[in-house]
Motif scaffolding. Sequence first.
Motif, PDB file in Angstrom:
ATOM      1  N   TYR A   1       0.873  -1.175   0.000  1.00 43.84           N
ATOM      2  CA  TYR A   1       0.000   0.000   0.000  1.00 43.84           C
ATOM      3  C   TYR A   1       0.909   1.225   0.000  1.00 43.84           C
ATOM      4  O   TYR A   1       1.702   1.411   0.910  1.00 43.84           O
ATOM      5  CB  TYR A   1      -0.908  -0.008   1.231  1.00 43.84           C
ATOM      6  N   GLU A   2       0.803   2.049  -0.997  1.00 44.40           N
ATOM      7  CA  GLU A   2       1.766   3.140  -1.195  1.00 44.40           C
ATOM      8  C   GLU A   2       1.774   4.154  -0.054  1.00 44.40           C
ATOM      9  O   GLU A   2       2.804   4.626   0.374  1.00 44.40           O
ATOM     10  CB  GLU A   2       1.499   3.852  -2.531  1.00 44.40           C
ATOM     11  N   ASP A   3       0.604   4.550   0.417  1.00 38.19           N
ATOM     12  CA  ASP A   3       0.562   5.529   1.512  1.00 38.19           C
ATOM     13  C   ASP A   3      -0.640   5.231   2.404  1.00 38.19           C
ATOM     14  O   ASP A   3      -1.407   4.311   2.133  1.00 38.19           O
ATOM     15  CB  ASP A   3       0.502   6.966   0.967  1.00 38.19           C
ATOM     16  N   ALA A   4      -0.785   6.047   3.460  1.00 37.72           N
ATOM     17  CA  ALA A   4      -1.852   5.780   4.427  1.00 37.72           C
ATOM     18  C   ALA A   4      -3.103   6.595   4.081  1.00 37.72           C
ATOM     19  O   ALA A   4      -3.732   7.195   4.940  1.00 37.72           O
ATOM     20  CB  ALA A   4      -1.359   6.084   5.835  1.00 37.72           C
ATOM     21  N   SER A   5      -3.447   6.644   2.798  1.00 40.50           N
ATOM     22  CA  SER A   5      -4.651   7.385   2.411  1.00 40.50           C
ATOM     23  C   SER A   5      -5.889   6.623   2.866  1.00 40.50           C
ATOM     24  O   SER A   5      -5.848   5.415   3.104  1.00 40.50           O
ATOM     25  CB  SER A   5      -4.676   7.581   0.890  1.00 40.50           C
ATOM     26  N   GLU A   6      -6.980   7.365   2.967  1.00 38.63           N
ATOM     27  CA  GLU A   6      -8.279   6.806   3.373  1.00 38.63           C
ATOM     28  C   GLU A   6      -8.599   5.556   2.537  1.00 38.63           C
ATOM     29  O   GLU A   6      -8.979   4.512   3.055  1.00 38.63           O
ATOM     30  CB  GLU A   6      -9.338   7.888   3.163  1.00 38.63           C
ATOM     31  N   GLU A   7      -8.365   5.718   1.251  1.00 40.37           N
ATOM     32  CA  GLU A   7      -8.694   4.656   0.298  1.00 40.37           C
ATOM     33  C   GLU A   7      -7.880   3.387   0.571  1.00 40.37           C
ATOM     34  O   GLU A   7      -8.411   2.280   0.613  1.00 40.37           O
ATOM     35  CB  GLU A   7      -8.376   5.194  -1.098  1.00 40.37           C
ATOM     36  N   ASN A   8      -6.561   3.595   0.799  1.00 42.59           N
ATOM     37  CA  ASN A   8      -5.687   2.448   1.060  1.00 42.59           C
ATOM     38  C   ASN A   8      -6.016   1.754   2.375  1.00 42.59           C
ATOM     39  O   ASN A   8      -5.909   0.533   2.476  1.00 42.59           O
ATOM     40  CB  ASN A   8      -4.220   2.902   1.065  1.00 42.59           C
ATOM     41  N   ILE A   9      -6.378   2.564   3.365  1.00 43.11           N
ATOM     42  CA  ILE A   9      -6.725   1.972   4.659  1.00 43.11           C
ATOM     43  C   ILE A   9      -7.945   1.070   4.498  1.00 43.11           C
ATOM     44  O   ILE A   9      -7.992  -0.049   5.021  1.00 43.11           O
ATOM     45  CB  ILE A   9      -6.960   3.073   5.721  1.00 43.11           C
ATOM     46  N   LYS A  10      -8.913   1.565   3.722  1.00 44.91           N
ATOM     47  CA  LYS A  10     -10.126   0.757   3.474  1.00 44.91           C
ATOM     48  C   LYS A  10      -9.766  -0.529   2.738  1.00 44.91           C
ATOM     49  O   LYS A  10     -10.262  -1.604   3.058  1.00 44.91           O
ATOM     50  CB  LYS A  10     -11.130   1.567   2.636  1.00 44.91           C
ATOM     51  N   LYS A  11      -8.854  -0.373   1.774  1.00 46.24           N
ATOM     52  CA  LYS A  11      -8.452  -1.523   0.975  1.00 46.24           C
ATOM     53  C   LYS A  11      -7.750  -2.562   1.863  1.00 46.24           C
ATOM     54  O   LYS A  11      -8.026  -3.753   1.775  1.00 46.24           O
ATOM     55  CB  LYS A  11      -7.510  -1.055  -0.136  1.00 46.24           C
ATOM     56  N   LEU A  12      -6.884  -2.057   2.762  1.00 52.57           N
ATOM     57  CA  LEU A  12      -6.171  -2.944   3.687  1.00 52.57           C
ATOM     58  C   LEU A  12      -7.173  -3.709   4.558  1.00 52.57           C
ATOM     59  O   LEU A  12      -7.065  -4.923   4.736  1.00 52.57           O
ATOM     60  CB  LEU A  12      -5.206  -2.124   4.562  1.00 52.57           C
ATOM     61  N   ALA A  13      -8.161  -2.968   5.079  1.00 51.17           N
ATOM     62  CA  ALA A  13      -9.159  -3.595   5.949  1.00 51.17           C
ATOM     63  C   ALA A  13      -9.914  -4.678   5.178  1.00 51.17           C
ATOM     64  O   ALA A  13     -10.133  -5.790   5.695  1.00 51.17           O
ATOM     65  CB  ALA A  13     -10.124  -2.539   6.479  1.00 51.17           C
ATOM     66  N   LEU A  14     -10.288  -4.369   3.933  1.00 48.90           N
ATOM     67  CA  LEU A  14     -11.021  -5.347   3.119  1.00 48.90           C
ATOM     68  C   LEU A  14     -10.159  -6.580   2.841  1.00 48.90           C
ATOM     69  O   LEU A  14     -10.634  -7.711   2.926  1.00 48.90           O
ATOM     70  CB  LEU A  14     -11.447  -4.712   1.788  1.00 48.90           C
ATOM     71  N   ASP A  15      -8.882  -6.332   2.539  1.00 54.83           N
ATOM     72  CA  ASP A  15      -7.964  -7.447   2.253  1.00 54.83           C
ATOM     73  C   ASP A  15      -7.805  -8.354   3.469  1.00 54.83           C
ATOM     74  O   ASP A  15      -7.739  -9.574   3.349  1.00 54.83           O
ATOM     75  CB  ASP A  15      -6.583  -6.902   1.835  1.00 54.83           C
ATOM     76  N   ILE A  16      -7.716  -7.705   4.654  1.00 50.81           N
ATOM     77  CA  ILE A  16      -7.563  -8.509   5.874  1.00 50.81           C
ATOM     78  C   ILE A  16      -8.812  -9.368   6.081  1.00 50.81           C
ATOM     79  O   ILE A  16      -8.721 -10.567   6.379  1.00 50.81           O
ATOM     80  CB  ILE A  16      -7.309  -7.614   7.101  1.00 50.81           C
ATOM     81  N   LYS A  17      -9.972  -8.744   5.884  1.00 49.52           N
ATOM     82  CA  LYS A  17     -11.239  -9.499   6.048  1.00 49.52           C
ATOM     83  C   LYS A  17     -11.311 -10.650   5.059  1.00 49.52           C
ATOM     84  O   LYS A  17     -11.686 -11.768   5.409  1.00 49.52           O
ATOM     85  CB  LYS A  17     -12.434  -8.561   5.868  1.00 49.52           C
ATOM     86  N   ALA A  18     -10.904 -10.358   3.837  1.00 50.15           N
ATOM     87  CA  ALA A  18     -10.971 -11.391   2.800  1.00 50.15           C
ATOM     88  C   ALA A  18     -10.031 -12.551   3.117  1.00 50.15           C
ATOM     89  O   ALA A  18     -10.343 -13.715   2.870  1.00 50.15           O
ATOM     90  CB  ALA A  18     -10.622 -10.785   1.447  1.00 50.15           C
ATOM     91  N   ALA A  19      -8.859 -12.211   3.703  1.00 56.15           N
ATOM     92  CA  ALA A  19      -7.870 -13.246   4.014  1.00 56.15           C
ATOM     93  C   ALA A  19      -8.366 -14.187   5.106  1.00 56.15           C
ATOM     94  O   ALA A  19      -7.934 -15.332   5.184  1.00 56.15           O
ATOM     95  CB  ALA A  19      -6.559 -12.587   4.438  1.00 56.15           C
ATOM     96  N   ARG A  20      -9.241 -13.695   5.968  1.00 60.50           N
ATOM     97  CA  ARG A  20      -9.763 -14.557   7.030  1.00 60.50           C
ATOM     98  C   ARG A  20     -10.813 -15.466   6.446  1.00 60.50           C
ATOM     99  O   ARG A  20     -11.066 -16.529   6.774  1.00 60.50           O
ATOM    100  CB  ARG A  20     -10.395 -13.720   8.148  1.00 60.50           C
TER     101      ARG A  20
END
Lengths: 381, 253
Positions: free
Chosen positions: B234-253
């Motif tokens: 994730y390139e930076d801590a933008s709102e969009e990236n944070i959401k993407k990270l959260a979604l990715d974590i959920k998907a990984a579970r």
Amino acid sequence: MDFKKTEEQELLLESLRTAYQRANLEEYFKACDRDHVFPEKAVAAMVDAGIPSLGIPEEYGGTEVDLLTQVMVAEEAYALGWPSLCWVNYSTEVDDILTFGNKQQQESVLNYALRGIKPFTLGFTEPQAGSDSAAMATTATKRDGKVYINGNKTFNTSADRAPYLLCVARSGINENPYKDFSMYLFPMDRPGISIEKLDKIGNNMCGTFEVYLKDVECDPSDLVGEEGKGFYQLMKNFEIERTTICSANVGMARCAYDEAVRYAGQREQFGKPIGSFQLIQEKIVDMRIKIENMQNMLYRTAWKRDNGQSISIDSSLLKRYTGQAAFSVIDDALQIMGGIGYVNDCRISRLWRDQRVYRIMAGTEEIMVHTAGRALLKEAL
Amino acid sequence: MKIVACYKIVPDAQDIAVRFDGSLDLERSEWIIGEYDLVAIEAATRLAEVSAGSAVLLSAGGKELTDSKLIKSALSRGAQELYCVVDQAVANADAFQIASVLAQALKKLEYDLVICGEGSSDLYAQQVGPLLGSLAGVTTINAVSKIDIQGNAVIVERTLEREVEVLQLALPAVISVTTDINLPRIPQLKDILAAGKKPVTIWSVSDVGALPPSNVQTVSTRAPSSIERQQVIYEDASEENIKKLALDIKAAR
């Protein structure tokens, strides 16, 4: 023969590692190296852990411990990544002043050493007197009950930080220079002292200076040891200095080795880790042999000194061998790293720059041949 | 005030290797003092210093406990004396058995306060402290994040999810402390040298009582299976990236 460390030594090294890891120094050292800044924060962490007190007598607030343990601790710190010429345990300076200093000199020097501050910079090398120590031209002239120092010193590490100068000068009492040198210890802020920083290849965290001494007024009580015995005292200093600084050779070589071997096990080229290639394995094996040799020599020299045996030959052999062996280990480590090793972001590049001077300072490797060579021949007769 | 700190020795996690079947290879692991217990020892030592009291150490385990380097390591952290119950049967004991043995040993000691770590560094069941307190029949508090002495009173804080609970302890007491209560000291050489001269008392289980039967059966101990790294950056801590990270974590579970 027992090669095992004592439990106390092992626990002390554990304390050192904990203090080092807690202080989180990796990025900090990188920044200090880039900015040419002395790593104060790292020194403070070691002071908190009591490391500078090692080897200082209890009556001065320290903890007495043998030279062997002191070099082990220094070696471990360098192996963890501690920067060259910045170690906090001033074993050489402490030994000098305990051996030759008066009570007052001992008190002030040991008090600085206890706080991890380099107590003095040794004023011995001069522009025309490097390996040829006897060519020193700085004078100590007596006048009206005072002593006046005049001359130029060079390659003084930490002359900007050390509160004192331990200056070797000719007293003009004997035509034979070897019987004419005397040592004086005086504060660096005395009138008549100026310094100029040298721009060098490495060891960015520890400044090296030229020191100009113009009519620096000293009291006869600033004399360290005996008048006219300065050269002999200097030789004693060298034996200890050559032993203690070699802990940096061993430690820095270990630091480079550890990183390079880890990398060789991970870095893949041609579909496999580069460590699986015998050309890399050969380097690793030879590096390890040198490290083992260096360590054994270092410990044995320190052990001999602790047991009251002469180390005049050993310290020269140790200095010559570990300077060259560490250089070769670090150079091979850089080679294993490839292009990454040549980039300042890689710690090995710093080790490569910094270690080079250990083949020169505190007696060049050629002078080590001169000092040990004659003695070895004499020993054989 | 008389304070007892309890500790457990555990294999150094740094050197534990995981075999292909997920079982643990402890071969290269040296025994060390549990890191949470170092916090308990530090808390006991500091309290003894401010109350001009004493801090002693107590442990129960197998013969590894009597390793002289481990004993020096434990005593180099400020406590005056060490007691341990050593028996091979205790080496693999469960939390209740350990707590029982410790409670029996405590009867032989004078104490106002017993301090345990929040859990052991290996199994981290967080049971021994509370079990020990109830077996000893004294005040039992866990999750203590601060200890204060005011006159004769011992005031502790528990940092809970929504509030900080401030309690005055009725002594004697057994408390378990969290890691934020202190940063354990780093022993200096003089502490290490002094540690070798401090008194050590070693008891067998029969010296203090008896080992109760175990109620726990360990079927196997396995490392969690690992999955391939996803190499998502994730390139930076933008709102969009944070959401993407959260979604990715959920998907990984």
